[in-house]
Scaffold this motif. Structure first.
Motif, mmCIF file in Angstrom:
data_model
loop_
_atom_site.group_PDB
_atom_site.id
_atom_site.type_symbol
_atom_site.label_atom_id
_atom_site.label_comp_id
_atom_site.label_asym_id
_atom_site.label_seq_id
_atom_site.Cartn_x
_atom_site.Cartn_y
_atom_site.Cartn_z
ATOM 1 N N TYR B 33 -89.401 -18.389 -10.708
ATOM 2 C CA TYR B 33 -89.467 -19.338 -11.823
ATOM 3 C C TYR B 33 -88.560 -20.519 -11.520
ATOM 4 O O TYR B 33 -87.466 -20.356 -10.969
ATOM 5 C CB TYR B 33 -88.968 -18.685 -13.113
ATOM 6 N N TYR B 35 -86.580 -23.581 -13.749
ATOM 7 C CA TYR B 35 -86.187 -24.079 -15.059
ATOM 8 C C TYR B 35 -85.358 -25.356 -14.866
ATOM 9 O O TYR B 35 -84.783 -25.581 -13.806
ATOM 10 C CB TYR B 35 -85.313 -23.064 -15.811
ATOM 11 N N GLN B 37 -82.165 -27.438 -16.886
ATOM 12 C CA GLN B 37 -81.151 -27.344 -17.937
ATOM 13 C C GLN B 37 -80.449 -28.683 -18.052
ATOM 14 O O GLN B 37 -79.739 -29.108 -17.136
ATOM 15 C CB GLN B 37 -80.139 -26.233 -17.616
ATOM 16 N N LEU B 43 -82.546 -23.907 -21.598
ATOM 17 C CA LEU B 43 -83.301 -23.917 -20.364
ATOM 18 C C LEU B 43 -84.764 -24.218 -20.660
ATOM 19 O O LEU B 43 -85.373 -23.617 -21.544
ATOM 20 C CB LEU B 43 -83.195 -22.564 -19.662
ATOM 21 N N LEU B 91 -82.635 -24.852 -12.126
ATOM 22 C CA LEU B 91 -82.331 -23.448 -11.877
ATOM 23 C C LEU B 91 -83.577 -22.709 -11.411
ATOM 24 O O LEU B 91 -84.675 -22.925 -11.930
ATOM 25 C CB LEU B 91 -81.813 -22.788 -13.152
ATOM 26 N N PRO B 104 -85.784 -8.246 -16.073
ATOM 27 C CA PRO B 104 -84.927 -9.428 -16.244
ATOM 28 C C PRO B 104 -85.070 -10.387 -15.073
ATOM 29 O O PRO B 104 -85.337 -9.981 -13.949
ATOM 30 C CB PRO B 104 -83.523 -8.836 -16.298
ATOM 31 N N GLN B 105 -84.893 -11.645 -15.368
ATOM 32 C CA GLN B 105 -84.892 -12.673 -14.343
ATOM 33 C C GLN B 105 -83.456 -12.868 -13.858
ATOM 34 O O GLN B 105 -82.516 -12.873 -14.649
ATOM 35 C CB GLN B 105 -85.446 -13.978 -14.907
ATOM 36 N N HIS B 106 -83.315 -13.029 -12.553
ATOM 37 C CA HIS B 106 -82.000 -13.236 -11.955
ATOM 38 C C HIS B 106 -81.952 -14.655 -11.415
ATOM 39 O O HIS B 106 -82.839 -15.068 -10.672
ATOM 40 C CB HIS B 106 -81.763 -12.201 -10.853
ATOM 41 N N PHE B 107 -80.904 -15.364 -11.780
ATOM 42 C CA PHE B 107 -80.817 -16.796 -11.522
ATOM 43 C C PHE B 107 -79.911 -17.142 -10.355
ATOM 44 O O PHE B 107 -78.911 -16.446 -10.087
ATOM 45 C CB PHE B 107 -80.270 -17.516 -12.761
ATOM 46 N N GLY B 108 -80.252 -18.234 -9.673
ATOM 47 C CA GLY B 108 -79.332 -18.852 -8.744
ATOM 48 C C GLY B 108 -78.356 -19.736 -9.494
ATOM 49 O O GLY B 108 -78.419 -19.846 -10.728
ATOM 50 N N ASP B 109 -77.457 -20.374 -8.765
ATOM 51 C CA ASP B 109 -76.453 -21.230 -9.399
ATOM 52 C C ASP B 109 -76.951 -22.660 -9.614
ATOM 53 O O ASP B 109 -76.218 -23.498 -10.140
ATOM 54 C CB ASP B 109 -75.172 -21.238 -8.575
ATOM 55 N N ARG B 112 -77.506 -29.343 -9.055
ATOM 56 C CA ARG B 112 -77.165 -30.387 -10.019
ATOM 57 C C ARG B 112 -77.663 -31.718 -9.467
ATOM 58 O O ARG B 112 -77.163 -32.201 -8.448
ATOM 59 C CB ARG B 112 -75.652 -30.432 -10.244
#
Lengths: 111, 116
Positions: B33, B35, B37, B43, B91, B104-109, B112
């Motif tokens: 996915y 997203y 932000q 998000l 993200l 659950p979805q696991h996100f990167g950092d 920016r």
């Protein structure tokens, strides 16, 4: 329209002062209510999934609960390291696989 | 094990330039996915990939945005002719199973992105 609303927007607590964060949702066919923690400059970190009303999950000082319309994240005797933004998200079964996120609650715990 | 990796972590570019953002998901995760932000906003879903199925592009805000996923693993989000309103944190997340799942979805950092 599916919607997730979190309150308060910001919360300041003293160390040891317990409180609760609220997440209200209008998500059709909820398939899971997710809580995440996000530290500044980082991506959201998964905390809990709740599937049905009445369910509760705990992790250290955090406990998440779910009703048919809202979820609460209870923080017991918080410590400064619990300071973060807490995000709530609803997962739908309307054929759309993604999460609908609230805007988050920014928690600051002072020593 | 390794989490979701995103690069670059920061990108500053001039208005009108094209940018490419990269995401390397957790090994074995079939769903990916993207997203966005923005400051003070939640998000915002952009696009979703699941296995070899056609991606769900319904969240892309304009035709300047596109994404691909090669070999079912690494994904690239491309923004053409960037505008100042594209400034945000992008993200990427991955999960074990996609559509209709409770995984659950696991996100990167995130990356920016700043448009000057």
């Amino acid at each position: 329209e599916d919607q997730v609303t979190q309150s308060p927007e910001a919360l300041r607590l003293q160390e040891g002062e317990s409180s609760s964060l609220n997440c209200s949702y209008t998500v059709s066919g909820l398939r899971g209510l997710f809580w995440y923690r996000q530290d500044p400059g980082k991506g959201p970190e998964f905390l809990f999934t709740l599937y049905s009303a009445g369910e509760e999950k705990e992790k250290e000082r955090l406990k998440a609960t779910l009703t048919k319309k809202e979820s609460f994240l209870h923080i017991t005797a918080p410590k400064p390291e619990d300071s973060a933004t807490y995000l709530c998200a609803g997962g739908m079964n309307s054929g759309y696989s993604t999460l609908t996120f609230g805007k988050g609650t920014m928690l600051l715990v002072s020593p | 094990g390794a989490g979701v990796s995103q690069s670059p972590s920061n990108k500053v570019t001039e208005k009108g330039k094209d940018v490419e953002l990269r995401c390397d998901p957790i090994s074995g995760h079939t769903a990916l996915y993207w997203y966005r932000q923005s400051l003070g906003q939640g998000l915002e879903f952009l696009i979703y990939f699941q296995g070899n199925s056609a991606p769900d592009k319904s969240g892309l805000p304009s035709d300047r945005f596109s994404a691909e996923r090669t070999g079912g693993s690494v994904s690239t989000l491309t923004i053409q002719r960037t505008q100042q309103e594209d400034s945000a944190v992008y993200l990427c997340a991955s999960s074990l199973v996609g559509r209709g799942s409770n995984q659950p979805q696991h996100f990167g950092d995130g990356t920016r992105l700043s448009i000057l």
